[in-house]
Design a protein around this motif. Structure first.
Motif, PDB file in Angstrom:
ATOM      1  N   VAL A 206       0.850  -1.189   0.000  1.00  0.00           N
ATOM      2  CA  VAL A 206       0.000   0.000   0.000  1.00  0.00           C
ATOM      3  C   VAL A 206       0.879   1.230   0.000  1.00  0.00           C
ATOM      4  CG1 VAL A 206      -1.927  -1.155   1.152  1.00  0.00           C
ATOM      5  CG2 VAL A 206      -0.177  -0.036   2.527  1.00  0.00           C
ATOM      6  N   THR A 207       0.271   2.394  -0.181  1.00  0.00           N
ATOM      7  CA  THR A 207       1.031   3.634  -0.329  1.00  0.00           C
ATOM      8  C   THR A 207       1.730   4.051   0.960  1.00  0.00           C
ATOM      9  OG1 THR A 207      -0.542   4.382  -2.002  1.00  0.00           O
ATOM     10  CG2 THR A 207       0.882   6.046  -1.002  1.00  0.00           C
ATOM     11  N   ALA A 208       1.000   4.090   2.051  1.00  0.00           N
ATOM     12  CA  ALA A 208       1.557   4.515   3.344  1.00  0.00           C
ATOM     13  C   ALA A 208       1.145   3.501   4.400  1.00  0.00           C
ATOM     14  CB  ALA A 208       1.071   5.910   3.701  1.00  0.00           C
ATOM     15  N   PRO A 209       1.843   2.364   4.449  1.00  0.00           N
ATOM     16  CA  PRO A 209       1.403   1.270   5.322  1.00  0.00           C
ATOM     17  C   PRO A 209       1.755   1.484   6.783  1.00  0.00           C
ATOM     18  CG  PRO A 209       3.420   0.644   4.216  1.00  0.00           C
ATOM     19  CD  PRO A 209       3.030   1.994   3.667  1.00  0.00           C
ATOM     20  N   LEU A 210       0.920   0.930   7.636  1.00  0.00           N
ATOM     21  CA  LEU A 210       1.207   0.819   9.054  1.00  0.00           C
ATOM     22  C   LEU A 210       1.176  -0.675   9.372  1.00  0.00           C
ATOM     23  CD1 LEU A 210      -1.043   3.679  10.472  1.00  0.00           C
ATOM     24  CD2 LEU A 210       1.430   3.714  10.140  1.00  0.00           C
ATOM     25  N   ASP A 211       2.295  -1.194   9.856  1.00  0.00           N
ATOM     26  CA  ASP A 211       2.434  -2.625  10.125  1.00  0.00           C
ATOM     27  C   ASP A 211       2.552  -2.881  11.619  1.00  0.00           C
ATOM     28  OD1 ASP A 211       4.740  -3.082   7.340  1.00  0.00           O
ATOM     29  OD2 ASP A 211       2.561  -2.973   7.376  1.00  0.00           O
ATOM     30  N   ASP A 212       2.070  -4.024  12.049  1.00  0.00           N
ATOM     31  CA  ASP A 212       2.176  -4.391  13.457  1.00  0.00           C
ATOM     32  C   ASP A 212       1.980  -5.893  13.584  1.00  0.00           C
ATOM     33  OD1 ASP A 212       0.624  -3.312  16.573  1.00  0.00           O
ATOM     34  OD2 ASP A 212       2.602  -4.093  16.134  1.00  0.00           O
ATOM     35  N   TYR A 213       2.203  -6.397  14.776  1.00  0.00           N
ATOM     36  CA  TYR A 213       1.951  -7.812  15.018  1.00  0.00           C
ATOM     37  C   TYR A 213       1.514  -8.021  16.455  1.00  0.00           C
ATOM     38  CZ  TYR A 213       6.397  -8.230  17.545  1.00  0.00           C
ATOM     39  OH  TYR A 213       7.419  -8.092  18.449  1.00  0.00           O
ATOM     40  N   MET A 214       0.865  -9.146  16.673  1.00  0.00           N
ATOM     41  CA  MET A 214       0.421  -9.562  17.994  1.00  0.00           C
ATOM     42  C   MET A 214       1.042 -10.917  18.286  1.00  0.00           C
ATOM     43  SD  MET A 214      -3.460 -10.573  19.030  1.00  0.00           S
ATOM     44  CE  MET A 214      -3.833 -11.502  20.507  1.00  0.00           C
ATOM     45  N   LEU A 215       1.612 -11.074  19.437  1.00  0.00           N
ATOM     46  CA  LEU A 215       2.179 -12.356  19.831  1.00  0.00           C
ATOM     47  C   LEU A 215       1.053 -13.305  20.228  1.00  0.00           C
ATOM     48  CD1 LEU A 215       4.717 -14.053  20.455  1.00  0.00           C
ATOM     49  CD2 LEU A 215       4.629 -13.131  22.778  1.00  0.00           C
ATOM     50  N   LEU A 216       0.960 -14.436  19.520  1.00  0.00           N
ATOM     51  CA  LEU A 216      -0.057 -15.430  19.824  1.00  0.00           C
ATOM     52  C   LEU A 216       0.460 -16.504  20.766  1.00  0.00           C
ATOM     53  CD1 LEU A 216      -1.686 -15.937  16.306  1.00  0.00           C
ATOM     54  CD2 LEU A 216      -2.589 -14.619  18.225  1.00  0.00           C
ATOM     55  N   SER A 217       1.669 -17.006  20.493  1.00  0.00           N
ATOM     56  CA  SER A 217       2.239 -18.053  21.345  1.00  0.00           C
ATOM     57  C   SER A 217       3.741 -18.139  21.115  1.00  0.00           C
ATOM     58  CB  SER A 217       1.587 -19.414  21.048  1.00  0.00           C
ATOM     59  OG  SER A 217       1.855 -19.810  19.710  1.00  0.00           O
ATOM     60  N   THR A 218       4.413 -18.782  22.041  1.00  0.00           N
ATOM     61  CA  THR A 218       5.859 -18.972  21.965  1.00  0.00           C
ATOM     62  C   THR A 218       6.189 -20.436  22.206  1.00  0.00           C
ATOM     63  OG1 THR A 218       6.353 -16.716  22.703  1.00  0.00           O
ATOM     64  CG2 THR A 218       8.086 -18.355  22.975  1.00  0.00           C
ATOM     65  N   ASP A 219       7.014 -20.990  21.338  1.00  0.00           N
ATOM     66  CA  ASP A 219       7.487 -22.362  21.515  1.00  0.00           C
ATOM     67  C   ASP A 219       8.815 -22.306  22.262  1.00  0.00           C
ATOM     68  OD1 ASP A 219       8.711 -24.929  21.182  1.00  0.00           O
ATOM     69  OD2 ASP A 219       7.401 -25.313  19.467  1.00  0.00           O
ATOM     70  N   LYS A 220       8.801 -22.738  23.505  1.00  0.00           N
ATOM     71  CA  LYS A 220      10.011 -22.634  24.331  1.00  0.00           C
ATOM     72  C   LYS A 220      11.135 -23.521  23.829  1.00  0.00           C
ATOM     73  CE  LYS A 220       7.521 -21.342  28.537  1.00  0.00           C
ATOM     74  NZ  LYS A 220       7.231 -21.686  29.954  1.00  0.00           N
ATOM     75  N   LYS A 221      10.781 -24.641  23.191  1.00  0.00           N
ATOM     76  CA  LYS A 221      11.818 -25.564  22.708  1.00  0.00           C
ATOM     77  C   LYS A 221      12.536 -25.008  21.474  1.00  0.00           C
ATOM     78  CE  LYS A 221       9.699 -29.828  24.462  1.00  0.00           C
ATOM     79  NZ  LYS A 221       9.173 -31.176  24.092  1.00  0.00           N
ATOM     80  N   THR A 222      11.753 -24.532  20.519  1.00  0.00           N
ATOM     81  CA  THR A 222      12.354 -24.020  19.281  1.00  0.00           C
ATOM     82  C   THR A 222      12.662 -22.528  19.347  1.00  0.00           C
ATOM     83  OG1 THR A 222      10.193 -23.546  18.295  1.00  0.00           O
ATOM     84  CG2 THR A 222      11.088 -25.762  17.959  1.00  0.00           C
ATOM     85  N   LYS A 223      12.165 -21.868  20.383  1.00  0.00           N
ATOM     86  CA  LYS A 223      12.336 -20.428  20.552  1.00  0.00           C
ATOM     87  C   LYS A 223      11.764 -19.657  19.354  1.00  0.00           C
ATOM     88  CE  LYS A 223      16.344 -20.720  23.610  1.00  0.00           C
ATOM     89  NZ  LYS A 223      17.736 -20.288  23.862  1.00  0.00           N
TER      90      LYS A 223
END
Length: 394
Positions: A206-223
């Motif tokens: 897009v022309t003027a993007p705003l990006d972000d993310y939300m942490l859903l889960s973490t795998d402690k073994k694979t990090k």
């Protein structure tokens, strides 16, 4: 995806396939908005690492699992303290002093409000209400008649005596692009670059993007982290900022509505470990969230072509559920969908959908009540699901 606010100028007085393969990044109580540094954007973002508001609200905060947060600041200055590298872990004492918010969920034909504060395990809601919006003033999350929508919201706040000082807005629509990604641990700078590349190569440029993310889960073994990445055009956010200013509302945050659903499910221990679909009715649209063992996996947003509450509508919704079941089967999941829960629905919606759901061997019910969400007498959680979820912290 979230735009948390300080005191934006003008408010003192007064989309990968959109909505599919993922939902929004989490709200004012979750992750927040970043600009794509490679693109010019009209919005400025002041980087912060805590959830504390500037100026008068600096004594309160929200916990976050992310180390880098942002405070939206349209003028580059908001009168608050300078950004500080603080890891914000909200204490029990701080939770009890959280400010009262007015959570406002705007959908195509209805506006929902829930007044309350987050608690350690969910939210405490002291008042809730809803009303129909004028037809055609908001279509698929796009404001098409600002004058009518402004008048409707002003009347809604006045008639219900809703607080206007800290409004947490929840919105959605096809203009928000999002997808679920599994990424190795990396710095925030590298992760932002990865998100930019993922969206740009995936047809979401897009022309003027705003990006972000939300942490859903973490795998402690694979990090490795599973995240919900989101992109939206900055102009879309600006339309909501302008709407709030015209209504005389002081914005506390802007968040995606589906984030409220994800947070609500997380705060409902009765659903922990279950695989199910949550349906959220939005006028003639339907948001379907698929959860596997209580964890968000996938979502769709689709139009309903048959009048709600009719047998034809029940059969249509049954077909949509069948598609989700097929998706889960094709993914070779070991956790088949067992139930479907309804939010924002009428008794007629539930009645006409029950035969199709049972034919698919699904349990069917309104979204369950839970002790973690305190409600006023006479209010059902299923009726205000996304507005309630928008109040919940992590």
């Amino acid at each position: 995806l979230c735009v948390p606010f300080g005191t934006p100028k003008g408010t003192e007085k007064g989309p990968a396939t959109s909505d599919s393969a993922g939902g929004p990044a989490q709200g004012r109580l979750g992750s927040c908005l970043r600009t794509n540094a490679s693109q010019s954007a009209p919005l400025r973002i002041q980087e912060r690492t805590d959830w504390r508001l500037p100026a008068a609200d600096s004594s309160t905060g929200y916990s976050s699992r992310l180390k880098l947060q942002s405070i939206f600041d349209p003028e580059g200055v908001n009168g608050g303290p300078s950004p500080k590298k603080i890891c914000a872990v909200t204490t029990a004492k701080e939770i009890h002093t959280m400010p009262v918010l007015t959570s406002l969920y705007l959908c195509n034909r209805t506006v929902y409000a829930a007044v309350g504060s987050p608690t350690a395990n969910g939210a405490k809601i002291t008042a809730a209400c809803q009303t129909e919006l004028p037809e055609g003033c908001l279509i698929n999350g796009i404001i098409t008649n600002e004058a009518e929508l402004t008048a409707a919201l002003q009347g809604f706040f006045a008639a219900n005596e809703l607080p206007t000082q800290r409004v947490a807005l929840a919105v959605g629509g096809s203009q928000f692009n999002h997808r679920v990604l599994t990424l190795p641990r990396m710095s925030e700078k590298k992760r932002a670059a990865v998100l930019t590349r993922e969206f740009s190569t995936g047809g979401a440029d897009v022309t003027a993007p705003l990006d972000d993310y939300m942490l859903l889960s973490t795998d402690k073994k694979t990090k490795a982290d599973t995240v919900l990445a989101t992109r939206v055009e900055s102009a879309v956010i600006e339309t909501y900022i302008n709407l709030a200013a015209a209504c005389g509302l002081k914005l506390y945050s802007i968040d995606l509505a589906l984030a409220g659903q994800i947070k609500l499910v997380r705060a409902t221990p009765e659903l922990a470990g279950k695989s199910f679909v949550m349906l959220q009715f939005d006028g003639d649209s339907l948001i379907a969230g698929l959860y596997e063992k209580g964890q968000y996996k996938y979502s769709t947003r689709s139009r309903l072509f048959n009048p709600r509450g009719t047998e034809a509508s029940g059969a249509e919704i049954g077909q949509k559920l069948s598609g989700l079941i097929q998706f889960q089967t094709a993914a070779k999941s070991e956790h088949p969908i067992k139930a479907v829960y309804f939010g924002g629905s009428t008794a007629a919606d539930l009645a006409v959908c029950t035969p199709a759901c049972r034919a698919l061997q699904l349990e069917v019910a309104a979204y369950p009540e839970t002790e973690s969400i305190k409600l006023p007498e006479g209010i059902r959680l299923a009726d205000i699901a996304l507005a309630a979820g928008n109040l919940i912290g992590r």
